[in-house]
Every structure is written in C-alpha cells, then in structure tokens.
Write a protein that holds these residues in place. Structure first.
Motif, PDB file in Angstrom:
ATOM      1  N   VAL A 149      22.559  -0.235  12.146  1.00 25.63           N
ATOM      2  CA  VAL A 149      22.009   0.938  11.453  1.00 25.63           C
ATOM      3  C   VAL A 149      21.449   0.512  10.106  1.00 25.63           C
ATOM      4  O   VAL A 149      22.114  -0.183   9.330  1.00 25.63           O
ATOM      5  CB  VAL A 149      23.092   2.017  11.260  1.00 25.63           C
ATOM      6  CG1 VAL A 149      22.501   3.258  10.599  1.00 25.63           C
ATOM      7  CG2 VAL A 149      23.735   2.374  12.593  1.00 25.63           C
ATOM      8  N   GLY A 150      20.220   0.915   9.826  1.00 24.14           N
ATOM      9  CA  GLY A 150      19.588   0.631   8.540  1.00 24.14           C
ATOM     10  C   GLY A 150      18.745   1.809   8.096  1.00 24.14           C
ATOM     11  O   GLY A 150      18.855   2.910   8.629  1.00 24.14           O
ATOM     12  N   VAL A 151      17.911   1.568   7.102  1.00 27.43           N
ATOM     13  CA  VAL A 151      17.026   2.622   6.590  1.00 27.43           C
ATOM     14  C   VAL A 151      15.625   2.047   6.406  1.00 27.43           C
ATOM     15  O   VAL A 151      15.444   0.849   6.184  1.00 27.43           O
ATOM     16  CB  VAL A 151      17.535   3.195   5.246  1.00 27.43           C
ATOM     17  CG1 VAL A 151      18.855   3.906   5.427  1.00 27.43           C
ATOM     18  CG2 VAL A 151      17.648   2.101   4.190  1.00 27.43           C
ATOM     19  N   MET A 152      14.633   2.928   6.517  1.00 27.98           N
ATOM     20  CA  MET A 152      13.264   2.546   6.217  1.00 27.98           C
ATOM     21  C   MET A 152      13.097   2.468   4.705  1.00 27.98           C
ATOM     22  O   MET A 152      13.531   3.364   3.988  1.00 27.98           O
ATOM     23  CB  MET A 152      12.302   3.580   6.807  1.00 27.98           C
ATOM     24  CG  MET A 152      10.840   3.199   6.676  1.00 27.98           C
ATOM     25  SD  MET A 152       9.745   4.591   7.046  1.00 27.98           S
ATOM     26  CE  MET A 152      10.355   5.095   8.636  1.00 27.98           C
ATOM     27  N   ASP A 153      12.501   1.385   4.223  1.00 21.61           N
ATOM     28  CA  ASP A 153      12.343   1.258   2.770  1.00 21.61           C
ATOM     29  C   ASP A 153      10.912   0.935   2.359  1.00 21.61           C
ATOM     30  O   ASP A 153      10.630   0.794   1.175  1.00 21.61           O
ATOM     31  CB  ASP A 153      13.297   0.191   2.219  1.00 21.61           C
ATOM     32  CG  ASP A 153      12.785  -1.223   2.431  1.00 21.61           C
ATOM     33  OD1 ASP A 153      12.156  -1.473   3.483  1.00 21.61           O
ATOM     34  OD2 ASP A 153      13.027  -2.078   1.572  1.00 21.61           O
ATOM     35  N   TYR A 154       9.987   0.830   3.328  1.00 17.25           N
ATOM     36  CA  TYR A 154       8.611   0.508   2.949  1.00 17.25           C
ATOM     37  C   TYR A 154       7.666   0.896   4.080  1.00 17.25           C
ATOM     38  O   TYR A 154       7.976   0.714   5.267  1.00 17.25           O
ATOM     39  CB  TYR A 154       8.466  -0.983   2.660  1.00 17.25           C
ATOM     40  CG  TYR A 154       7.023  -1.452   2.531  1.00 17.25           C
ATOM     41  CD1 TYR A 154       6.306  -1.228   1.365  1.00 17.25           C
ATOM     42  CD2 TYR A 154       6.397  -2.097   3.601  1.00 17.25           C
ATOM     43  CE1 TYR A 154       4.984  -1.652   1.260  1.00 17.25           C
ATOM     44  CE2 TYR A 154       5.084  -2.517   3.495  1.00 17.25           C
ATOM     45  CZ  TYR A 154       4.381  -2.297   2.320  1.00 17.25           C
ATOM     46  OH  TYR A 154       3.077  -2.698   2.208  1.00 17.25           O
ATOM     47  N   THR A 155       6.512   1.449   3.708  1.00 19.10           N
ATOM     48  CA  THR A 155       5.389   1.623   4.623  1.00 19.10           C
ATOM     49  C   THR A 155       4.136   1.162   3.908  1.00 19.10           C
ATOM     50  O   THR A 155       3.985   1.346   2.698  1.00 19.10           O
ATOM     51  CB  THR A 155       5.212   3.094   5.056  1.00 19.10           C
ATOM     52  OG1 THR A 155       4.992   3.900   3.894  1.00 19.10           O
ATOM     53  CG2 THR A 155       6.426   3.602   5.807  1.00 19.10           C
ATOM     54  N   SER A 156       3.245   0.543   4.645  1.00 24.77           N
ATOM     55  CA  SER A 156       1.997   0.081   4.060  1.00 24.77           C
ATOM     56  C   SER A 156       1.212   1.263   3.500  1.00 24.77           C
ATOM     57  O   SER A 156       1.233   2.356   4.076  1.00 24.77           O
ATOM     58  CB  SER A 156       1.168  -0.645   5.123  1.00 24.77           C
ATOM     59  OG  SER A 156      -0.092  -1.006   4.617  1.00 24.77           O
ATOM     60  N   PRO A 157       0.506   1.086   2.391  1.00 25.64           N
ATOM     61  CA  PRO A 157      -0.240   2.207   1.803  1.00 25.64           C
ATOM     62  C   PRO A 157      -1.462   2.624   2.600  1.00 25.64           C
ATOM     63  O   PRO A 157      -2.058   3.662   2.311  1.00 25.64           O
ATOM     64  CB  PRO A 157      -0.644   1.676   0.423  1.00 25.64           C
ATOM     65  CG  PRO A 157      -0.610   0.200   0.559  1.00 25.64           C
ATOM     66  CD  PRO A 157       0.465  -0.109   1.545  1.00 25.64           C
ATOM     67  N   GLU A 158      -1.858   1.848   3.632  1.00 26.95           N
ATOM     68  CA  GLU A 158      -3.022   2.230   4.413  1.00 26.95           C
ATOM     69  C   GLU A 158      -2.876   1.747   5.845  1.00 26.95           C
ATOM     70  O   GLU A 158      -2.169   0.775   6.128  1.00 26.95           O
ATOM     71  CB  GLU A 158      -4.306   1.658   3.804  1.00 26.95           C
ATOM     72  CG  GLU A 158      -4.329   0.142   3.728  1.00 26.95           C
ATOM     73  CD  GLU A 158      -5.592  -0.385   3.081  1.00 26.95           C
ATOM     74  OE1 GLU A 158      -6.461   0.433   2.750  1.00 26.95           O
ATOM     75  OE2 GLU A 158      -5.714  -1.612   2.931  1.00 26.95           O
ATOM     76  N   VAL A 159      -3.548   2.448   6.762  1.00 27.05           N
ATOM     77  CA  VAL A 159      -3.580   2.075   8.170  1.00 27.05           C
ATOM     78  C   VAL A 159      -4.602   0.961   8.368  1.00 27.05           C
ATOM     79  O   VAL A 159      -5.700   1.000   7.802  1.00 27.05           O
ATOM     80  CB  VAL A 159      -3.925   3.299   9.048  1.00 27.05           C
ATOM     81  CG1 VAL A 159      -4.119   2.892  10.496  1.00 27.05           C
ATOM     82  CG2 VAL A 159      -2.842   4.357   8.942  1.00 27.05           C
ATOM     83  N   ASP A 160      -4.227  -0.031   9.139  1.00 36.86           N
ATOM     84  CA  ASP A 160      -5.149  -1.114   9.467  1.00 36.86           C
ATOM     85  C   ASP A 160      -6.189  -0.575  10.448  1.00 36.86           C
ATOM     86  O   ASP A 160      -5.881  -0.268  11.611  1.00 36.86           O
ATOM     87  CB  ASP A 160      -4.385  -2.278  10.093  1.00 36.86           C
ATOM     88  CG  ASP A 160      -5.256  -3.506  10.311  1.00 36.86           C
ATOM     89  OD1 ASP A 160      -6.494  -3.364  10.286  1.00 36.86           O
ATOM     90  OD2 ASP A 160      -4.702  -4.601  10.513  1.00 36.86           O
ATOM     91  N   ALA A 161      -7.420  -0.443  10.007  1.00 41.64           N
ATOM     92  CA  ALA A 161      -8.464   0.154  10.837  1.00 41.64           C
ATOM     93  C   ALA A 161      -8.775  -0.693  12.074  1.00 41.64           C
ATOM     94  O   ALA A 161      -9.227  -0.164  13.092  1.00 41.64           O
ATOM     95  CB  ALA A 161      -9.739   0.354  10.011  1.00 41.64           C
ATOM     96  N   SER A 162      -8.558  -1.997  12.013  1.00 41.57           N
ATOM     97  CA  SER A 162      -8.879  -2.864  13.154  1.00 41.57           C
ATOM     98  C   SER A 162      -7.886  -2.701  14.296  1.00 41.57           C
ATOM     99  O   SER A 162      -8.232  -2.913  15.460  1.00 41.57           O
ATOM    100  CB  SER A 162      -8.925  -4.330  12.709  1.00 41.57           C
ATOM    101  OG  SER A 162      -7.650  -4.737  12.211  1.00 41.57           O
ATOM    102  N   THR A 163      -6.631  -2.325  13.992  1.00 45.14           N
ATOM    103  CA  THR A 163      -5.603  -2.169  15.024  1.00 45.14           C
ATOM    104  C   THR A 163      -5.112  -0.735  15.165  1.00 45.14           C
ATOM    105  O   THR A 163      -4.434  -0.408  16.141  1.00 45.14           O
ATOM    106  CB  THR A 163      -4.395  -3.077  14.714  1.00 45.14           C
ATOM    107  OG1 THR A 163      -3.815  -2.697  13.449  1.00 45.14           O
ATOM    108  CG2 THR A 163      -4.816  -4.531  14.656  1.00 45.14           C
ATOM    109  N   GLY A 164      -5.412   0.119  14.191  1.00 46.96           N
ATOM    110  CA  GLY A 164      -4.926   1.492  14.238  1.00 46.96           C
ATOM    111  C   GLY A 164      -3.427   1.597  14.064  1.00 46.96           C
ATOM    112  O   GLY A 164      -2.793   2.496  14.622  1.00 46.96           O
ATOM    113  N   THR A 165      -2.849   0.689  13.299  1.00 47.57           N
ATOM    114  CA  THR A 165      -1.400   0.688  13.092  1.00 47.57           C
ATOM    115  C   THR A 165      -1.074   0.636  11.604  1.00 47.57           C
ATOM    116  O   THR A 165      -1.895   0.232  10.778  1.00 47.57           O
ATOM    117  CB  THR A 165      -0.736  -0.522  13.786  1.00 47.57           C
ATOM    118  OG1 THR A 165      -1.293  -1.740  13.263  1.00 47.57           O
ATOM    119  CG2 THR A 165      -0.950  -0.469  15.281  1.00 47.57           C
ATOM    120  N   LEU A 166       0.148   1.021  11.307  1.00 44.55           N
ATOM    121  CA  LEU A 166       0.663   0.995   9.937  1.00 44.55           C
ATOM    122  C   LEU A 166       1.912   0.134   9.917  1.00 44.55           C
ATOM    123  O   LEU A 166       2.819   0.314  10.742  1.00 44.55           O
ATOM    124  CB  LEU A 166       1.013   2.417   9.484  1.00 44.55           C
ATOM    125  CG  LEU A 166       1.535   2.572   8.055  1.00 44.55           C
ATOM    126  CD1 LEU A 166       0.362   2.560   7.080  1.00 44.55           C
ATOM    127  CD2 LEU A 166       2.313   3.876   7.905  1.00 44.55           C
TER     128      LEU A 166
END
Length: 415
Positions: free
Chosen positions: A264-281
């Motif tokens: 069990v852990g926690v989310m601590d970071y998300t990228s500030p933008e979606v990668d347009a080439s892959t459609g992922t964050l």
C-alpha cells in the motif's frame, strides 16, 4: 415320401435365411441422452471500488555514484557489500601522503607570507609618517604601499592554496554522499583512481521506493472528473483543490510472484502535461519498504482506485464467455434448461467481474461444465454456494478492503 423330404428341408432353410436377413437389417432403438452435469451458483454481492490497473517499474528515490575526488592509489575499502551506510560515513581511503605533503608546503607558504606582510605593513606605516612630514618622495611612498598590497595578495593566494590542499587531503577519505544501501566495490585496493571519473561504488536509498507508470488519457480524464464532482458537491471549485501530495490518493502494488496487491502506498506526483505522442500521463506512487521486499528496477502491477465503494453483483471472471466482443453467461432456469444471457460488465476486482446488466441475484450461473452445454439443452444442475468455488483470496483482497476504508473516510481527492 422320399421326394417330399428334400422339398421340406429346402423350405425350412429358405425361411431360416429370410428370418436371419431380417434380423441383420433391423437397428436397436437409441438410448435416451443423459443430461450434462454442471455446477451452478448465484452471483455474489460485494462492496466494489472501481479501479484502473497498470504495469509500472520501481525506482529508488535517491541514488548516487561514489567517485574519487582526487587522483591516487586506493588503499582501503571500509564496508561490506550491500551494507547500509549513512551520509558522511568513510567508505574508501586513498593514499594521502602526497596530499599531506602538499598541505604542509601550502601552510608553510602561508606562514612565510604572513612574516613578509609584517615587514611590509611596518614599512608602509613608516613611509606614510614620512610622507605626512613631507620628507618622503612620491616614488618611495608608492613603492612601499604597492609592496604591502602585493604581500597581502600573496598571503590571500597562499591561504586559498592551503585551503585547496586541505580539501584534497580530506578527500583522501571517501565518504558516503547519501544514506542507503551500498553496492560492491568496483575498484580493488592497489589500483589507481582518477579524480571525478572513477566510480568506486553505488549507493541506493531503498527505505521507500517510487513506482512509475503511464496513465491513459481516458483514465486521466475519468479521475479528474470524479475529483471535480467531489469538490463541487462540497461547495468547492476545481481551483481550490490541494496538491496531489496533500491528497494522499491510495495506490496498491503487487509483484509478479504475489497474489493481489499487498503493498500500500500513495500517489505523490503526476506529470504537468499529457504526452501528445502517446496520449499518456506519467504518474508516480511512493511505497514504504521497511521490510526490503521491493527493489529498484522491478516490473510491478499497480492498482489505482477511482471513486467510492458501492454494492455490486459479481461473478468469477473465468465463467464469462465472449462472442464477437459480447460478454455472456450461461444460466440454468427453473426447468434446468440452459439460457444464453448477454451481459454488460464493469471493473475487475481480485478475479471477480462486476455485472452491471443481464442477470439478477436470484439467477443460477453455470460455473463448471460450460463446455458441455448449449442454449436450450437440459442439464443436471448441482447448486452450490459461490464461495465454495472461488480461489482462496478471490472473494475480497486486503487491498480492496483498505481501498474502501481509505476512500470512504477521505473527503479530499484530486489528481
């Protein structure tokens, strides 16, 4: 009489042949087909939390290469491979004799310059007094003042050289730059090491580990929409959402050799933008590792809950069939006849698939013997509780329970 007996025998033989032929041409009546044996269960009701699952990799939050800062011969290795070291602990020793001699020479130069400065200061003060009395020529005054300033500069330079020599002498004891677990020594004693180039070892801090994965654009939007509804419902606005580290959104991790998601852990970071080439964050979770089960560089399974727990109808994933993309179940009715039921499915949780449409809690679903039946066929159905056919741990995992408890008790969420 004698002529009659052969004719009688011929008639008897002909009748016997005709009866035998008729017996060979007749077929026995087919036996009635036995109904197929199947096991049926009623669907379960479970508290389910919708979640998305991804594959990610683990990474250490801190790691550092240990490099020599001076060139010299390696004399000692002061640690055992994979030992835990603290920042500042000595771990290598380089031959310090040349650097000690350089330090002593630099310190001697400092003392010599200090002695020269005493004389230069005295001469400068004397020439200033004479100049005030008008008995010193301008050239003598300029010469003595310039000499004093030159000695002062020489002293400052010699002190800087002495400080550098002291630093290099101290660098002969190579210390750990961070706290963590150290690798083996890459260089053995007796070998020469080059300043800022030779890697002596590597230290990795594995007290906790990061897990990185790339979240699809659809899931990102789903997560954000759910978070937005939570805040708007409370009278807030999207602009008032806290930072992701303040939210402590739960995440769950499982290794390829483990069942479910026990870490069990926690989310601590998300990228500030979606990668347009892959459609992922890119998303990152942090997991405590006090038991040292996790190591950097592993491929792991990650589960990210979405929303709050809700009651749902579930069946084992393995009993579902697929017909050109349409999921279906075989159900036995009250007359023990098989029915084909197209169903709509939801999330998968610990081997149990949520059924959102197509069956009810009172239906009897075939869980064993599906290969021997077809719609409309009569079967011999054995009714058993669903729990008896589930694998151990399938009916509900610790991660699912913790997800439900944590999300139920948390009022602030944001991605």
């Amino acid at each position: 009489m004698a002529a009659t007996l052969p004719r009688v025998r011929s008639c008897l033989l002909l009748m016997t042949f005709m009866v035998g032929s008729a017996g060979c041409e007749g077929k026995p009546a087919p036996a009635a087909a036995m109904p197929a044996e199947v096991t049926v269960c009623q669907p379960l009701q479970r508290q389910i939390t919708d979640a998305v699952e991804y594959t990610g990799t683990t990474s250490a939050p801190e790691s550092a290469d240990v490099r020599a800062r001076v060139t010299g011969f390696l004399e000692k290795v002061l640690f055992e491979p994979r030992a835990r070291v603290n920042a500042g602990d000595p771990i290598f020793e380089i031959d310090a004799r040349p650097f000690k001699a350089a330090l002593e020479r630099a310190e001697a130069d400092v003392k010599a310059n200090e002695a020269q400065l005493v004389k230069a200061e005295f001469d400068a003060e004397r020439i200033i007094e004479l100049q005030e009395k008008g008995v010193a020529s301008p050239s003598e005054f300029t010469k003595e003042i310039a000499n004093r300033d030159m000695v002062r500069a020489s002293l400052a330079a010699s002190k800087a050289i002495a400080e550098q020599a002291a630093l290099e002498y101290s660098w002969c004891k190579v210390t750990a730059p961070i706290t963590g677990r150290i690798s083996r020594n890459y260089i053995d004693t007796g070998n020469i090491v080059t300043a800022d180039q030779t890697v002596l070892a590597r230290i990795t801090n594995d007290d906790s580990l990061f897990a990185y994965f790339n979240c699809s654009e659809r899931d990102v939007l789903t997560l954000r929409e759910w978070a937005r509804k939570e805040y708007v419902g409370d009278g807030g606005s999207p602009t008032s959402m806290p930072e992701i580290r303040q939210v402590k959104w739960p995440m769950y991790l499982g290794l390829m050799t483990e069942e479910g998601f026990p870490h069990v852990g926690v989310m601590d970071y998300t990228s500030p933008e979606v990668d347009a080439s892959t459609g992922t964050l890119q998303v990152r979770g942090v997991f405590p590792n006090s038991n040292n089960i996790l190591i950097p560089g592993l491929f792991v399974r990650l589960r990210l809950p979405i929303g709050k727990p809700y009651p749902a109808t579930v069946v084992p994933e393995r009993v579902l069939g697929s017909d050109q993309g349409q999921r279906y179940l075989f159900v036995v009715n009250a007359k023990n006849v098989v029915e084909y039921r197209p169903v709509a499915v939801g999330t998968l949780d610990a081997g149990l698939r949520v059924i959102t449409q197509g069956i009810s809690d009172s239906d009897w679903v075939i869980v064993s013997g599906m290969q021997r039946v077809r719609p409309g066929a009569s079967v011999n159905a054995q009714r058993v509780p669903m729990e008896s056919v589930l694998k151990p741990g399938t009916a509900g995992t610790a991660a699912t329970t913790q997800t439900a408890e944590r999300i139920e008790s948390r009022g602030d969420t944001q991605l």
